[in-house]
Design a protein around this motif. Sequence first.
Motif, PDB file in Angstrom:
ATOM      1  N   TRP A  48       0.904   6.680   3.530  1.00  0.00           N
ATOM      2  CA  TRP A  48       0.491   5.323   4.318  1.00  0.00           C
ATOM      3  C   TRP A  48       1.550   4.558   3.775  1.00  0.00           C
ATOM      4  O   TRP A  48       1.882   4.267   2.417  1.00  0.00           O
ATOM      5  N   GLY A  49       2.573   3.882   4.633  1.00  0.00           N
ATOM      6  CA  GLY A  49       3.517   3.144   4.276  1.00  0.00           C
ATOM      7  C   GLY A  49       4.126   2.381   5.493  1.00  0.00           C
ATOM      8  O   GLY A  49       3.612   2.372   6.728  1.00  0.00           O
TER       9      GLY A  49
ATOM     10  N   GLY B 257       0.409   9.037  -1.145  1.00  0.00           N
ATOM     11  CA  GLY B 257       1.609   8.426  -0.305  1.00  0.00           C
ATOM     12  C   GLY B 257       2.000   8.772   0.965  1.00  0.00           C
ATOM     13  O   GLY B 257       3.275   8.879   1.587  1.00  0.00           O
TER      14      GLY B 257
ATOM     15  N   PRO C 273       0.868  -1.249  -0.013  1.00  0.00           N
ATOM     16  CA  PRO C 273      -0.115   0.016   0.097  1.00  0.00           C
ATOM     17  C   PRO C 273       0.728   1.141  -0.027  1.00  0.00           C
ATOM     18  O   PRO C 273       0.585   2.027  -0.729  1.00  0.00           O
ATOM     19  N   GLY C 274       1.848   1.378   0.938  1.00  0.00           N
ATOM     20  CA  GLY C 274       2.712   2.557   0.722  1.00  0.00           C
ATOM     21  C   GLY C 274       3.591   2.748  -0.310  1.00  0.00           C
ATOM     22  O   GLY C 274       3.928   3.704  -0.806  1.00  0.00           O
TER      23      GLY C 274
ATOM     24  N   LYS D 249       2.871   1.839  -3.470  1.00  0.00           N
ATOM     25  CA  LYS D 249       2.188   1.733  -4.830  1.00  0.00           C
ATOM     26  C   LYS D 249       1.791   3.222  -5.025  1.00  0.00           C
ATOM     27  O   LYS D 249       1.646   3.401  -6.238  1.00  0.00           O
ATOM     28  N   SER D 250       1.777   3.935  -4.149  1.00  0.00           N
ATOM     29  CA  SER D 250       1.475   5.478  -4.648  1.00  0.00           C
ATOM     30  C   SER D 250       2.840   6.499  -4.413  1.00  0.00           C
ATOM     31  O   SER D 250       3.221   6.480  -3.421  1.00  0.00           O
TER      32      SER D 250
ATOM     33  N   LEU E  47       3.114  -1.178   9.507  1.00  0.00           N
ATOM     34  CA  LEU E  47       2.398   0.118   8.738  1.00  0.00           C
ATOM     35  C   LEU E  47       1.630   1.172   9.239  1.00  0.00           C
ATOM     36  O   LEU E  47       1.077   0.909  10.296  1.00  0.00           O
TER      37      LEU E  47
ATOM     38  N   HIS F 271      -8.046   4.551   4.826  1.00  0.00           N
ATOM     39  CA  HIS F 271      -6.621   4.819   4.383  1.00  0.00           C
ATOM     40  C   HIS F 271      -6.647   5.009   2.766  1.00  0.00           C
ATOM     41  O   HIS F 271      -5.472   5.014   2.175  1.00  0.00           O
ATOM     42  N   GLU F 272      -7.932   5.338   2.138  1.00  0.00           N
ATOM     43  CA  GLU F 272      -7.949   5.488   0.758  1.00  0.00           C
ATOM     44  C   GLU F 272      -7.110   6.934   0.401  1.00  0.00           C
ATOM     45  O   GLU F 272      -6.458   6.885  -0.376  1.00  0.00           O
TER      46      GLU F 272
ATOM     47  N   GLU G 179      -3.297   6.745   1.370  1.00  0.00           N
ATOM     48  CA  GLU G 179      -2.496   5.953   0.320  1.00  0.00           C
ATOM     49  C   GLU G 179      -2.467   6.456  -1.152  1.00  0.00           C
ATOM     50  O   GLU G 179      -1.536   6.608  -1.700  1.00  0.00           O
TER      51      GLU G 179
END
Length: 233
Positions: A184-185, A182, A76-77, A79-80, A195, A175-176, A179
């Motif tokens: 959230w990671g 960027g 999740p962290g 991918k953005s 996380l 967390h939409e 994420e």
Amino acid sequence: MSKKSRKKSSKTPSSPPTAKKKPVTTRASTKARSAKTQGASASNSAKAGAKSASHKAASKRLKSSETASKPAASAPGAKSALTEGQKAPAFRLPRDGGNIVTSADYAGQKLVLFFYPRADTPGCTREAIDFSRLRDAFKAAGTAVLGISADPLKAQEKFRDKHSLSVPLISDEAHEMLEAYGAWGEKSMYGKSFLGILRTTVLIGADGKVARIWRNVRVDGHADDVLEAARSL
């Protein structure tokens, strides 16, 4: 010698053979018991060995499954990767007071989004108070300010009331938005990885594009730096 004496003497030699049979029987039974004990011991060893092998195999499977799950957890962290100049991701989420906030509400004006890890913790409190203190200055620069965390609305409202915060606080429990921006990671503390929210601030221009991104924010003086950037935009 009389007949009685002869009979007695003839019977006397017959008793020793009976005495000799006992040791033979005892040795045989001892050997049998020994063999049985050895067999049971061997069987127990085999079972113990099988159990040990079974535990080792289970341990390896558990280890490999844990290792396999790690990349998925950190995805999740990763991918953005929001970059400056990119169109700001749209959002629609609840804010303190129960209203819904959308990115469309701020179309045509500059917007500051500050993402903080947790309501009412020392660093987050100082940051939210600083942005609230400068709210009028941001307004004069044609810039709105929103604070975002994963706290539920009740926690956000309690945070607002306790510290008299004047900036809207968004609740992103799924967390939409975190994420997408960027924020959230993977984080680490005391040697452990987990996380969570990465303290991040994003300045969006009136054209709807990302003008500046501050990552791994240090709270002291940060709100003033963002104000200067908004004024110069």
